[in-house]
Scaffold this motif. Structure first.
Motif, PDB file in Angstrom:
ATOM      1  N   LEU A   8       0.867  -1.179   0.000  1.00  0.00           N
ATOM      2  CA  LEU A   8       0.000   0.000   0.000  1.00  0.00           C
ATOM      3  C   LEU A   8       0.905   1.232   0.000  1.00  0.00           C
ATOM      4  CD1 LEU A   8      -2.534  -1.206   2.711  1.00  0.00           C
ATOM      5  CD2 LEU A   8      -2.736  -1.404   0.230  1.00  0.00           C
ATOM      6  N   THR A   9       1.079   1.820  -1.162  1.00  0.00           N
ATOM      7  CA  THR A   9       2.041   2.908  -1.315  1.00  0.00           C
ATOM      8  C   THR A   9       1.708   4.117  -0.444  1.00  0.00           C
ATOM      9  OG1 THR A   9       0.844   3.696  -3.264  1.00  0.00           O
ATOM     10  CG2 THR A   9       2.719   2.250  -3.639  1.00  0.00           C
ATOM     11  N   ASP A  10       0.428   4.442  -0.328  1.00  0.00           N
ATOM     12  CA  ASP A  10       0.040   5.623   0.446  1.00  0.00           C
ATOM     13  C   ASP A  10       0.308   5.473   1.940  1.00  0.00           C
ATOM     14  OD1 ASP A  10      -2.031   3.667   0.372  1.00  0.00           O
ATOM     15  OD2 ASP A  10      -3.464   5.151   1.118  1.00  0.00           O
ATOM     16  N   ARG A  11       0.491   4.236   2.411  1.00  0.00           N
ATOM     17  CA  ARG A  11       0.743   3.970   3.827  1.00  0.00           C
ATOM     18  C   ARG A  11       2.145   3.419   4.072  1.00  0.00           C
ATOM     19  NH1 ARG A  11      -4.024   2.626   7.124  1.00  0.00           N
ATOM     20  NH2 ARG A  11      -5.893   3.157   5.982  1.00  0.00           N
ATOM     21  N   ASN A  12       2.904   3.188   2.983  1.00  0.00           N
ATOM     22  CA  ASN A  12       4.208   2.533   3.077  1.00  0.00           C
ATOM     23  C   ASN A  12       4.091   1.229   3.871  1.00  0.00           C
ATOM     24  OD1 ASN A  12       6.968   2.552   2.294  1.00  0.00           O
ATOM     25  ND2 ASN A  12       7.516   2.998   4.404  1.00  0.00           N
ATOM     26  N   THR A  13       3.018   0.514   3.593  1.00  0.00           N
ATOM     27  CA  THR A  13       2.691  -0.696   4.336  1.00  0.00           C
ATOM     28  C   THR A  13       2.727  -1.912   3.424  1.00  0.00           C
ATOM     29  OG1 THR A  13       1.315   0.516   5.905  1.00  0.00           O
ATOM     30  CG2 THR A  13       0.868  -1.835   5.685  1.00  0.00           C
ATOM     31  N   TYR A  46       9.608  -0.125   6.165  1.00  0.00           N
ATOM     32  CA  TYR A  46       8.233  -0.458   5.789  1.00  0.00           C
ATOM     33  C   TYR A  46       7.437  -0.817   7.040  1.00  0.00           C
ATOM     34  CZ  TYR A  46       9.778  -0.760   0.958  1.00  0.00           C
ATOM     35  OH  TYR A  46      10.291  -0.475  -0.277  1.00  0.00           O
TER      36      TYR A  46
END
Length: 75
Positions: A8-13, A46
């Motif tokens: 999830l790029t927007d959460r760096n998750t 991450y």
């Protein structure tokens, strides 16, 4: 490089969906390579979340799965 199940790029998750092959036989203890990958990703800054197969398997429907995922992302 490393392969991840969901990023999830927007959460760096990163969400890792770990099946039975990631765990010691009939146990909830993750195997060494699974632990190493998680530590490495965390060291790379991450936010790592894991979905163990037995928790996902216990969910009965899409509403329960959605609730599970929302709680996972909030933790």
């Amino acid at each position: 490089g490393l392969y991840c199940d969901i990023y999830l790029t927007d959460r760096n998750t990163i969400i890792e969906v770990n099946g039975p092959s990631h765990y010691v036989h009939l146990d909830v203890e993750p195997l060494g390579p699974t632990v190493f990958k998680s530590r490495l990703l965390k060291a790379m800054s991450y936010n790592v979340k894991t979905i163990p197969w037995w928790e996902w398997e216990d969910l009965n429907n899409s509403d329960e799965k959605k609730t599970y995922l929302l709680k996972l992302l909030q933790s």
